[in-house]
Design an enzyme around this catalytic site. Structure first.
Site, PDB file in Angstrom:
ATOM      1  N   TYR A  19       0.794  -1.230   0.000  1.00  0.00           N
ATOM      2  CA  TYR A  19       0.000   0.000   0.000  1.00  0.00           C
ATOM      3  C   TYR A  19       0.825   1.277   0.000  1.00  0.00           C
ATOM      4  CZ  TYR A  19      -3.869  -3.088   1.228  1.00  0.00           C
ATOM      5  OH  TYR A  19      -4.805  -4.079   1.215  1.00  0.00           O
TER       6      TYR A  19
ATOM      7  N   ASN B  53      -7.178   3.902  -3.529  1.00  0.00           N
ATOM      8  CA  ASN B  53      -7.768   2.859  -2.699  1.00  0.00           C
ATOM      9  C   ASN B  53      -8.869   3.479  -1.837  1.00  0.00           C
ATOM     10  OD1 ASN B  53      -7.976   0.285  -1.287  1.00  0.00           O
ATOM     11  ND2 ASN B  53      -7.014   1.332   0.446  1.00  0.00           N
ATOM     12  N   GLU B  54     -10.103   3.065  -2.066  1.00  0.00           N
ATOM     13  CA  GLU B  54     -11.226   3.491  -1.222  1.00  0.00           C
ATOM     14  C   GLU B  54     -11.309   5.004  -1.083  1.00  0.00           C
ATOM     15  OE1 GLU B  54     -11.449   1.386   2.487  1.00  0.00           O
ATOM     16  OE2 GLU B  54     -11.366  -0.572   1.520  1.00  0.00           O
TER      17      GLU B  54
ATOM     18  N   ASP C 254     -15.740  -1.691   0.178  1.00  0.00           N
ATOM     19  CA  ASP C 254     -16.869  -2.616   0.242  1.00  0.00           C
ATOM     20  C   ASP C 254     -18.110  -1.815   0.653  1.00  0.00           C
ATOM     21  OD1 ASP C 254     -18.535  -4.752   0.371  1.00  0.00           O
ATOM     22  OD2 ASP C 254     -17.434  -5.849   1.891  1.00  0.00           O
TER      23      ASP C 254
ATOM     24  N   GLU D 163      -8.834  -6.988  -1.556  1.00  0.00           N
ATOM     25  CA  GLU D 163      -8.737  -7.464  -0.171  1.00  0.00           C
ATOM     26  C   GLU D 163      -9.917  -8.401   0.038  1.00  0.00           C
ATOM     27  OE1 GLU D 163      -9.120  -4.106   2.510  1.00  0.00           O
ATOM     28  OE2 GLU D 163      -7.275  -3.161   1.815  1.00  0.00           O
TER      29      GLU D 163
ATOM     30  N   TYR E 126      -6.509 -10.215   3.182  1.00  0.00           N
ATOM     31  CA  TYR E 126      -6.053  -9.168   4.085  1.00  0.00           C
ATOM     32  C   TYR E 126      -5.815  -9.808   5.439  1.00  0.00           C
ATOM     33  CZ  TYR E 126      -5.686  -4.494   6.045  1.00  0.00           C
ATOM     34  OH  TYR E 126      -5.212  -3.354   6.636  1.00  0.00           O
TER      35      TYR E 126
END
Ligand SMILES: *[C@@H]1O[C@H](CO)[C@@H](O)[C@H](O)[C@H]1NC(C)=O
Ligand SMILES: *[C@@H]1O[C@H](CO)[C@@H](O)[C@H](O)[C@H]1NC(C)=O
Ligand SMILES: *[C@@H]1O[C@H](CO)[C@@H](O)[C@H](O)[C@H]1NC(C)=O
Ligand SMILES: *[C@@H]1O[C@H](CO)[C@@H](O)[C@H](O)[C@H]1NC(C)=O
Ligand SMILES: *[C@@H]1O[C@H](CO)[C@@H](O)[C@H](O)[C@H]1NC(C)=O
Ligand SMILES: *[C@@H]1O[C@H](CO)[C@@H](O)[C@H](O)[C@H]1NC(C)=O
Length: 478
Positions: free
Chosen positions: A87, A159-160, A202, A267, A299
């Site tokens: 990451y 990411n997100e 998610d 993940e 993850y």
């Protein structure tokens, strides 16, 4: 005797720099560029210390210490993973040894270009002001640092960053802008095309809109640089002894069935209840999901405060496997790797949908497909390259033995833990070994799927050469 020869041959491999075959995207599949076989990702997230531990001032990131990477690569190889996601990396550190170790054991790297530090990511609450040339300079530096490793599989532009309804109204155009800038930079400054994608939260309400927003084309064809090459989601809906239906995997699979780009779990591994039993593994890699998804990454490798770890890592470098490691290995061992990795990539290429507000279904999600202009000063970086640019290259992996103390989950110390370098046409796969088996100094860490193609000629020659060398060596004692 056979073991000794095998070991010596492997030692011979170590002296040579072997390289995994690079991966390309064909339609919605990851494909080995030489064999044409599909690659299903059997991965783990790898960020020891967690995101909060990322501190460039310390001179360390997850891929900067060869001794640490060797230990973890050995444990990953034994588990059977073929990919890691990292990451937060510092582009100005040297990653050659870690990248070379993971390359040697057939493990690909998925690299996020961002960091949690200010100015090193798009701020989801102020995307416009954080998207500037200094931010882009750093993301391009990450590209420079990793572009030359053959096992760099892809870059995540974000990411997100879209993680609720308010951010879904403002962030999406900036995710496409960063994607465009990365792809244009790679096209100009990398000898190989490295895919760029987005990793989504998610969050069901915005998931499909995010996918459609990122995969659609504003120009009417696949060459639109602001369009992602792949789409990934962090998925935590399978918890405990769930099922294809209860977890909602059935709906996800149906939703993504006509994707124009590869889709996978960047993940997965819900940890309630804990310890985990990973019964999602045979389903994710089974006949219902593999036609649509390209696998996923568990993850996460190291145990952190959030309690998702497979391995506890102590500050003195020693480590201990957790029961989750054993459970995951048991599930990986049930997979038919020959079938999984031997599939030919399909010919059914889905044409990217044309960007249009009709693709977006959630009220409040951005329908603005006018992508922000490149910020002042950044086009020059794209045209001429950043300076100074970090340079990464494969180096010889000469030591294969893990020096730290590593314990099994039952407390027994693992003896002879080592990486087993693979030939250049192989990616790592589950070994089928029992989780409780103690490794010995000559134990092959993993079985490999042999693939046909140009690379195998080279490795067969090397084996032959090795056998000849060893035979000569032994005959001198007889
Ligand atoms: C751009 O990135 C390189 C490599 O990390 C760094 O040396 C340089 O100082 C950066 N330039 C600017 C203007 O931030
Ligand atoms: C390393 O740290 C662990 C955990 O604190 C401890 O159990 C172990 O004895 C230490 N090992 C060495 C070699 O110091
Ligand atoms: C694994 O898949 C291959 C190729 O489809 C097949 O030939 C083989 O029988 C399978 N092995 C097992 C154990 O099911
Ligand atoms: C894909 O298409 C090519 C050319 O049309 C054909 O030769 C090949 O057999 C096809 N592959 C599959 C898996 O259908
Ligand atoms: C995928 O399927 C959905 C629902 O059937 C449809 O609306 C959409 O246009 C399809 N997308 C592509 C790229 O074919
Ligand atoms: C759409 O985004 C562009 C730049 O990203 C901006 O200039 C424009 O004002 C936006 N349009 C609307 C209707 O918000």
């Amino acid at each position: 005797m056979f073991r000794a020869i095998q070991f010596a041959i492997l030692s011979l491999f170590c002296a040579t720099t072997f390289a995994v075959q690079t991966v390309v995207i064909k339609g919605s599949d990851f494909v080995n560029s030489v064999t044409g076989d599909r690659l299903q990702l059997l991965g783990v997230a790898y960020q020891p210390g967690g995101s909060s531990g990322y501190n460039p001032a310390s001179g360390v990131d997850p891929l900067s210490d060869g001794g640490v990477c060797l230990r973890d690569a050995a444990l990953m190889q034994r588990l059977g993973v073929n990919a890691i996601r990292v990451y937060n990396v510092d582009p100005d550190l040297n990653h050659d040894m870690c990248a070379s170790i993971f390359n040697a054991v057939g493990i690909y790297m998925l690299i996020d270009v961002n960091s949690p530090l200010a100015g090193e990511s798009i701020d989801r609450s102020a995307p416009g002001t954080s998207y500037d040339s200094s931010y882009l300079n750093r993301t391009f530096a990450v590209v420079e640092a990793f572009k030359s490793y053959p096992n760099t599989l892809l870059f995540f532009a974000g990411n997100e960053v879209i993680n609720d309804l308010p951010t879904s109204g403002t962030v999406p155009p900036y995710m496409r802008a960063v994607t465009r800038d990365l792809k244009n930079y790679i096209a100009k400054h990398s000898t190989r095309s490295i895919p760029v994608g987005y990793s989504a939260a998610d969050f069901r309400e915005t998931l499909l809109d995010s996918w459609n927003y990122m995969q659609c084309t504003t120009t009417g064809d696949d060459t639109d640089p602001s369009r992602v090459d792949l789409f990934a989601l962090n998925s935590y809906s399978w918890c405990g002894d769930s099922s294809y239906q209860t977890s909602g995997y059935d709906v996800l699979t149906a939703d993504f069935s006509n994707t124009s780009v590869p889709v996978f779990f960047s993940e997965y591994g819900c940890n309630k209840p804990s310890p985990r039993i990973f019964t999602e593994v045979p389903v994710l890699y089974g006949p219902l999901m593999t036609p649509v998804l390209s696998g996923g990454l568990v993850y996460e490798f190291s145990q952190e405060t959030s309690n998702f770890g497979l391995v506890t890592i102590n500050s003195n470098g020693s480590a201990q496997l957790l029961s989750d490691y054993d459970s995951l290995q048991k599930q990986f061992n049930t997979l038919n790797v020959t079938m999984l990795q031997g599939l030919k990539a399909g010919n059914t290429t889905v044409v990217a949908p044309k960007c249009s507000s009709s693709l977006i279904t959630t009220q409040g999600f951005s329908t603005n497909f006018t992508i922000p202009a490149v910020p002042p000063g950044a086009q020059d970086l794209i045209n001429n390259g950043i300076s100074p640019a970090p340079v990464g290259k494969l180096v010889t992996v000469s030591s294969t033995k893990v020096t730290q103390t590593v314990q099994q989950s039952n407390g027994q110390v693992m003896s002879g833990l080592a990486i087993t370098p693979l030939a250049d046409d192989q990616s790592n796969n589950p070994s089928g070994a029992s989780p409780s088996t103690t490794t010995t100094s000559s134990a092959p860490a993993a079985t490999t799927s042999k693939k046909s193609g140009a690379g195998s000629v080279r490795s067969s020659l090397s084996v032959l050469l090795g056998v000849v060398t060893i035979a000569a060596f032994y005959s001198s004692f007889i």
